[in-house]
Design an enzyme around this catalytic site. Structure first.
Site, PDB file in Angstrom:
ATOM      1  CE  LYS A   2      -3.524   2.336   2.676  1.00  0.00           C
ATOM      2  NZ  LYS A   2      -4.470   2.313   3.781  1.00  0.00           N
ATOM      3  CD  GLU A  45       9.393  -5.958   7.242  1.00  0.00           C
ATOM      4  OE1 GLU A  45       9.167  -4.837   6.737  1.00  0.00           O
ATOM      5  OE2 GLU A  45       9.090  -6.243   8.416  1.00  0.00           O
ATOM      6  N   GLY A  94      -4.822  -1.805   5.010  1.00  0.00           N
ATOM      7  CA  GLY A  94      -4.010  -2.944   4.568  1.00  0.00           C
ATOM      8  C   GLY A  94      -4.672  -4.286   4.853  1.00  0.00           C
ATOM      9  NE  ARG A  95      -6.504  -3.717  10.936  1.00  0.00           N
ATOM     10  CZ  ARG A  95      -5.897  -2.549  11.047  1.00  0.00           C
ATOM     11  NH1 ARG A  95      -4.743  -2.364  10.444  1.00  0.00           N
ATOM     12  NH2 ARG A  95      -6.426  -1.571  11.748  1.00  0.00           N
ATOM     13  CD  GLU A 114      -1.861  -4.433  11.479  1.00  0.00           C
ATOM     14  OE1 GLU A 114      -0.751  -4.987  11.600  1.00  0.00           O
ATOM     15  OE2 GLU A 114      -2.289  -4.037  10.380  1.00  0.00           O
ATOM     16  CG  HIS A 126      -4.874 -35.293  16.418  1.00  0.00           C
ATOM     17  ND1 HIS A 126      -5.025 -36.499  17.054  1.00  0.00           N
ATOM     18  CD2 HIS A 126      -5.894 -35.186  15.535  1.00  0.00           C
ATOM     19  CE1 HIS A 126      -6.088 -37.124  16.556  1.00  0.00           C
ATOM     20  NE2 HIS A 126      -6.633 -36.341  15.628  1.00  0.00           N
ATOM     21  CE  LYS A 133       6.085  -0.793  10.141  1.00  0.00           C
ATOM     22  NZ  LYS A 133       5.262   0.035   9.276  1.00  0.00           N
TER      23      LYS A 133
HETATM   24  O1  F6P Z   1       2.090  -4.476   9.876  1.00  0.00           O
HETATM   25  C1  F6P Z   1       1.830  -3.148   9.670  1.00  0.00           C
HETATM   26  C2  F6P Z   1       1.340  -2.857   8.283  1.00  0.00           C
HETATM   27  O2  F6P Z   1       1.225  -1.482   8.154  1.00  0.00           O
HETATM   28  C3  F6P Z   1       0.011  -3.541   7.944  1.00  0.00           C
HETATM   29  O3  F6P Z   1      -1.089  -2.886   8.417  1.00  0.00           O
HETATM   30  C4  F6P Z   1       0.097  -3.606   6.472  1.00  0.00           C
HETATM   31  O4  F6P Z   1      -0.827  -4.462   5.943  1.00  0.00           O
HETATM   32  C5  F6P Z   1       1.541  -4.044   6.309  1.00  0.00           C
HETATM   33  O5  F6P Z   1       2.234  -3.340   7.297  1.00  0.00           O
HETATM   34  C6  F6P Z   1       2.131  -3.840   4.950  1.00  0.00           C
HETATM   35  O6  F6P Z   1       2.100  -2.498   4.554  1.00  0.00           O
HETATM   36  P1  F6P Z   1       2.258  -2.098   3.048  1.00  0.00           P
HETATM   37  O7  F6P Z   1       1.151  -2.709   2.281  1.00  0.00           O
HETATM   38  O8  F6P Z   1       2.233  -0.610   3.036  1.00  0.00           O
HETATM   39  O9  F6P Z   1       3.583  -2.625   2.572  1.00  0.00           O
END
Ligand code: F6P
Length: 602
Positions: free
Chosen positions: A257, A263, A319-320, A406, A437, A562
């Site tokens: 987003k 990462e 995002g979620r 979240e 199990h 972060k």
């Molecule tokens: O984990 C935090 C967060 O901001 C989530 O809410 C989001 O889905 C994820 O990191 C990834 O963010 P982005 O889509 O901006 O890379």
């Protein structure tokens, strides 16, 4: 009758109180009174905090004086009660008779919902009010699955039109890739996809991919295509994602987003280098093999992805909550075709409409949400488990875990005050029967954890051996039906003794029972039903946040770690490559970092 007053006005109110005022005018000599309500404040206004209302108090008293004296073993003998604690919509059945509630409890919960203005808050969400108050954003994931012909204006723009423009672009792009019209840079057809993203840009699409992988229509449409996900910054994940893939036939979809998530950016860079190494360093390589789903055009372009290959979404999609945007649409359409994804959207939309319009008493997401509030805030069960009796839903618990934790893992309410009641459950789960199990021992004999059991009338893969009286699906479903009763009824010392067990062993074999659960029984796990299931749980989360008066749509809790990671990374680099001492951390962290530097190569 609507009459135009011949003028429009807009107001921005940032007041702590709900504001109502009237405009009076004469149109055709008739007095017209137009009442304007500051809608943002509907969400944020209450004279009394929810936990101080008589409705909340009534539930507390009810839990203490009535429910604490009941046992599900007795409650479940009442056929009238069982009949009442049941709701159905569009093929989905919710049996919540194994929850520790009476019809009277539900009445009190509906009163609480009304006091919390649940209907108004729901409507404010669907309408596009900026209910994510801390980020001043609308919360409109429901618009992502609205039918093409509908309209919804946000800041003067019909966002349904924008949504469908992107969906049509995805339909056409995925058709071109799937038909071989869009090939790789060497002319070979693209048949492998790596979706690079994390959190909400990964968990939703992965759950959806797994749900469809063994579904009849979807798997036929996928053919021999491969869809993999790369989320963890662990180099091992890169290895696993690219393992045995031919770069000539591979396309990377960078899903982010913000396009600033470390990462994802690192993984995207690694895959870019991998593609360039194998296919040559030309703009064509990236154009043919890398695409993006994001809200951040500038960063996408800066990364080197052709803007034509960017599939946007909007800041009003959290995002979620983004699986119905290009985040899910692109990878799923490339793998299974756009039609499959469209069925998923239709299923989600059907649940949206039900959530928006059905009365509270028959509203599946509302019922699930109210039961969540009841279990957490009044019975004080602070965890909750989700058990899909379907291997294809193996990643659904992980998605719901992020979606809910979240969203509702908060300690302040929308007024910025500390919440003085329990909110935000710990969510976890595994498909049945595997979970049985694993951690079911604790569920039966240890802590009480309310459970959701999700089962299907029909298997995605019905197998019935000739001459076998019980099909595999019946075997699976026998467990789906047995576990909720085992949790509810338990087994008394008397029953254990009667079985002839020695006296000393009896206490070890007693099941206290009275452990709540809900059963969701759905038709068959296809794209449509998967959409319904997703929306059902998305709305459950919102209902709980609305009642708890918290903002379920921001996530500041992920920031602190972060920032600290940036500081650690800087020091690791300086120490490893410039021999600088680790400094500025507490003694424990300093010691750990030094040991890590001694024993690792970076
Ligand atoms: O984990 C935090 C967060 O901001 C989530 O809410 C989001 O889905 C994820 O990191 C990834 O963010 P982005 O889509 O901006 O890379």
């Amino acid at each position: 009758n609507e009459v135009s007053l011949g003028f429009t006005f807009s107001l921005q109110l940032a007041l702590p109180k709900q504001v109502r005022f009237s405009v009076k005018s004469r149109v055709n000599r008739k007095l017209v009174v137009c009442t304007v309500e500051s809608v943002g404040s509907i969400y944020q206004t209450s004279d009394v905090r929810i936990s101080k209302t008589s409705e909340w108090n009534a539930l507390e008293q009810h839990a203490k004086n009535v429910i604490s004296k009941t046992h599900l073993r007795d409650l479940l003998t009442d056929p009238e009660r069982s009949e009442k604690l049941w709701a159905e919509f569009d093929g989905c059945i919710l049996d919540y008779s194994r929850q520790r509630v009476l019809p009277e409890t539900m009445k009190l919960l509906f009163d609480l919902a009304n006091r919390a203005k649940l209907q108004e808050k729901k409507e404010a969400m669907f309408r596009g009010d900026k209910i994510n108050i801390t980020e001043n954003r609308s919360v409109l994931h429901t618009a992502l699955r609205a039918p093409k012909e509908t309209q919804l204006f946000v800041d003067g723009v019909n966002i349904i039109e924008s949504v469908w423009q992107v969906l049509e672009k995805i339909r056409s792009f995925s058709n071109r890739v799937r038909s071989g019209q869009h090939t790789g840079v060497t002319g070979r057809p693209i048949k492998n996809f790596i979706a690079i993203g994390i959190g909400g840009s990964y968990l939703g699409p992965e759950f959806l991919h797994e749900a469809l992988r063994t579904e009849r229509v979807a798997s036929a449409a996928a053919g021999d295509r491969i869809l993999r996900f790369l989320s963890n910054v662990d180099p091992v994940d890169v290895k696993r994602a690219t393992d045995k893939l031919n770069p000539e036939e591979t396309m990377a979809i960078v899903v982010s987003k913000t396009f600033t998530t470390r990462e994802t950016n690192i993984n995207a860079k690694t895959i870019k280098d991998w593609l360039i190494y194998h296919l040559g360093d030309s703009p064509e390589t990236i154009k043919k093999h890398m695409v993006a789903c994001s809200t951040n055009l500038d960063m996408v372009v800066k990364f080197g992805i052709d803007p034509e290959n960017m599939f946007p979404f909007w800041d009003w999609v959290g995002g979620r909550y983004s699986v119905c945007s290009s985040v899910g649409a692109l990878p799923i359409s490339l793998q299974y075709g756009f039609d499959v994804f469209e069925r998923f959207l239709q299923g989600a939309h059907s649940m949206d409409d039900h959530f928006r319009y059905a009365p509270l008493e028959r509203n599946l997401p509302v019922l699930l949400g109210l039961l969540g509030v009841w279990n957490m805030s009044f019975l004080h069960y602070n965890a909750r488990a989700i058990h899909p009796y379907s291997e294809a839903l193996l990643r659904f618990p992980a998605h719901i875990q992020q979606l809910d934790m979240e969203s509702n893992g908060k300690h302040v309410n929308i007024f910025g005050e500390n919440v003085d009641y329990p909110v935000g459950e710990i969510d976890f789960g595994e498909p049945g029967t595997n979970g049985q199990h694993s951690f079911f021992q604790l569920l039966h004999m240890g802590q009480v954890v309310p459970c959701d059991f999700i089962g299907f009338m029909e298997s995605q893969n019905p197998v019935c051996e000739e001459g076998e009286p019980v099909s595999n699906h019946d075997e699976l479903m026998a467990n789906f039906f047995a576990q909720p009763d085992a949790l509810a009824f338990g087994k008394t010392a008397e029953e254990v003794e009667k079985e002839g067990n020695p006296k000393w062993l009896v206490p070890h074999m007693v099941f206290t029972g009275n452990r709540p659960s809900s059963c969701l029984l759905m038709p068959v796990l296809d794209a449509y039903v998967t959409g319904q299931l997703l929306a059902l749980y998305e709305h459950r989360t919102a209902v709980q946040g609305f009642l708890w008066e918290i903002n379920s749509f921001d996530q500041f809790g992920v920031e602190l770690g972060k920032v600290l990671a940036n500081k650690v990374r800087k020091q690791l680099n300086e120490s490893r490559y410039f021999n600088k001492d680790i400094s500025g951390f507490n003694p424990s962290t300093t010691r750990l970092l030094n040991r890590y530097l001694e024993g690792s190569v970076g």
